[in-house]
Motif scaffolding. Sequence first.
Motif, mmCIF file in Angstrom:
data_model
loop_
_atom_site.group_PDB
_atom_site.id
_atom_site.type_symbol
_atom_site.label_atom_id
_atom_site.label_comp_id
_atom_site.label_asym_id
_atom_site.label_seq_id
_atom_site.Cartn_x
_atom_site.Cartn_y
_atom_site.Cartn_z
ATOM 1 N N GLY A 94 0.826 -1.201 0.000
ATOM 2 C CA GLY A 94 0.000 0.000 0.000
ATOM 3 C C GLY A 94 0.853 1.241 0.000
ATOM 4 N N PRO A 95 0.241 2.417 0.138
ATOM 5 C CA PRO A 95 0.977 3.682 -0.003
ATOM 6 C C PRO A 95 2.076 3.883 1.036
ATOM 7 C CG PRO A 95 -1.248 4.052 0.829
ATOM 8 C CD PRO A 95 -1.190 2.628 0.395
ATOM 9 N N ASP A 96 2.006 3.187 2.152
ATOM 10 C CA ASP A 96 3.064 3.320 3.153
ATOM 11 C C ASP A 96 4.311 2.519 2.783
ATOM 12 O OD1 ASP A 96 1.417 4.940 4.664
ATOM 13 O OD2 ASP A 96 0.665 3.285 5.907
ATOM 14 N N ASP A 97 4.218 1.729 1.722
ATOM 15 C CA ASP A 97 5.329 0.844 1.351
ATOM 16 C C ASP A 97 6.181 1.396 0.210
ATOM 17 O OD1 ASP A 97 4.568 -1.234 3.200
ATOM 18 O OD2 ASP A 97 2.903 -1.669 1.842
ATOM 19 N N PHE A 98 5.823 2.568 -0.318
ATOM 20 C CA PHE A 98 6.636 3.165 -1.381
ATOM 21 C C PHE A 98 6.577 4.676 -1.249
ATOM 22 C CE2 PHE A 98 2.409 2.338 -3.260
ATOM 23 C CZ PHE A 98 2.043 3.601 -3.690
ATOM 24 N N SER A 99 7.536 5.353 -1.901
ATOM 25 C CA SER A 99 7.571 6.810 -1.873
ATOM 26 C C SER A 99 7.948 7.326 -3.247
ATOM 27 C CB SER A 99 8.570 7.322 -0.823
ATOM 28 O OG SER A 99 9.865 6.807 -1.074
ATOM 29 N N ALA A 100 7.477 8.524 -3.556
ATOM 30 C CA ALA A 100 7.689 9.106 -4.873
ATOM 31 C C ALA A 100 9.154 9.479 -5.082
ATOM 32 C CB ALA A 100 6.810 10.344 -5.041
ATOM 33 N N VAL A 101 9.589 9.430 -6.335
ATOM 34 C CA VAL A 101 10.902 9.937 -6.719
ATOM 35 C C VAL A 101 10.686 11.370 -7.201
ATOM 36 C CG1 VAL A 101 12.893 9.650 -8.239
ATOM 37 C CG2 VAL A 101 11.714 7.640 -7.352
ATOM 38 N N GLY A 102 10.770 12.321 -6.300
ATOM 39 C CA GLY A 102 10.448 13.701 -6.640
ATOM 40 C C GLY A 102 8.958 13.946 -6.522
ATOM 41 N N ASN A 103 8.565 15.213 -6.530
ATOM 42 C CA ASN A 103 7.173 15.580 -6.280
ATOM 43 C C ASN A 103 6.348 15.791 -7.536
ATOM 44 O OD1 ASN A 103 7.569 15.634 -3.457
ATOM 45 N ND2 ASN A 103 8.462 17.695 -3.595
ATOM 46 N N LYS A 104 6.998 15.901 -8.688
ATOM 47 C CA LYS A 104 6.266 16.324 -9.876
ATOM 48 C C LYS A 104 6.313 15.334 -11.021
ATOM 49 C CE LYS A 104 6.927 21.252 -8.912
ATOM 50 N NZ LYS A 104 7.438 22.550 -9.447
ATOM 51 N N ILE A 105 6.963 14.167 -10.835
ATOM 52 C CA ILE A 105 7.059 13.204 -11.929
ATOM 53 C C ILE A 105 6.572 11.836 -11.478
ATOM 54 C CG2 ILE A 105 8.986 14.398 -13.048
ATOM 55 C CD1 ILE A 105 10.791 12.094 -11.931
ATOM 56 N N ASP A 106 6.120 11.081 -12.446
ATOM 57 C CA ASP A 106 5.883 9.654 -12.274
ATOM 58 C C ASP A 106 6.994 8.911 -13.010
ATOM 59 O OD1 ASP A 106 3.492 9.653 -10.771
ATOM 60 O OD2 ASP A 106 2.299 9.989 -12.584
ATOM 61 N N ILE A 107 7.428 7.801 -12.445
ATOM 62 C CA ILE A 107 8.380 6.936 -13.138
ATOM 63 C C ILE A 107 7.779 5.548 -13.253
ATOM 64 C CG2 ILE A 107 10.339 8.295 -12.319
ATOM 65 C CD1 ILE A 107 10.210 4.816 -11.051
ATOM 66 N N TRP A 108 8.234 4.813 -14.287
ATOM 67 C CA TRP A 108 7.772 3.427 -14.419
ATOM 68 C C TRP A 108 8.944 2.548 -14.840
ATOM 69 C CZ3 TRP A 108 6.250 7.647 -17.081
ATOM 70 C CH2 TRP A 108 6.252 7.655 -18.481
#
Length: 386
Positions: A40-54
């Motif tokens: 769930g959302p507590d198990d990952f964190s964003a790489v930066g605030n303005k981008i999505d990565i895949w």
Amino acid sequence: MSQNAQPEKALTNVTAPSHWTAGHIRAINSDSIETAPAFGPDDFSAVGNKIDIWDAWPVQDADGHPSLISHDEVLWMALAAPRFDDPEERHGHARIYLLLRKGKEWINLGPLMPDGFSPGSREWSGSAVLGADRRTLVLYFTATGLRGESVITFTQRMFSTRATLVKDDTGYHFENWRDLTEVIPLKPDWYMPSDAGNGKIGTIKAFRDPGYFFDPATGRHYLFFAASKAFSHSAFNGVVGAAFCDDPSRDEWHVMPPLVSADELNNELERPHVVLHKGLYYLFWSTQAHVFNPEGPTGPTGLYGMVASALTGDWKPVNGSGLVFANPLDAPKQAYSWLVMPDLKVTSFADQWGPVELADGERRFGGTFAPDIQLWLDGDRAGLIK
């Protein structure tokens, strides 16, 4: 020798293609499917605030291990785009970004290549190898569309290019981009042109995702890629293609016939890559439930693979079906684009985590690295260490 020439020894040694069939998918036991742990959302964190990565891959050494830049720093690359309300929009804006992993921290270093360098309108997946000098990078990547096009197209071409790693007061970056070459030209006798499909998700034809592998048994370099079978009578005609190189400079590549065919079964065998483990070669790819032939049978979204004693085949599906593991049954879209490392650690990105149903206006796309998981391999069997 030209890139289009086909050395006789390359073709006479290939037992191809090996077939991934409806019978293999029927062999999946729905009561005992190996599934990845739910997160769930507590198990990952964003790489930066303005981008999505895949889709992501490390800058690697020739043996496949991530290149250590210092004792706790590794450079990675990932497809990235601005964060949209509709995550599907990211595909039309994809660029390769450079990331630094320092311990457990991810740092976004921005677009990898200079603006206007790539020959496509978007940049899709590939792989990257750092030379023995620890400075010279060879990047293999997919250029999708055409630079400057006003209407997005889905033509895919695979290129190689070189650059030089620099560390200065601003951190790490690559400069002196050079030697841009279409490394795997289309062989229409074997591979369908990538613009033969349309832009609807799940129907796009493939000629992409060059994944590098060095075979220590032969001293030969390989690129594996996702493609579509030429002259197929089915809309579901995904194959794994390959090219090889005996040149130490890795400048002369030779395209091979498909190694694995999912003709009539599945449209996309994405991001194929090979791991050598205890003398056996394991060929892995990712695929999604919605790109199987709806006439059935349909497998789950997951990591699939085959095993062989030589890269030229004969490839046999692991676990009798090809399925290594799937997403959790109650979160069938939680992760995608799995990449198996030489130590059998598996990385992927957090896709639509949680239950499939979304409330109006809800955005549950992770757009970052999913938690790593650990694989085990034993002959033609595979599974997860939990």
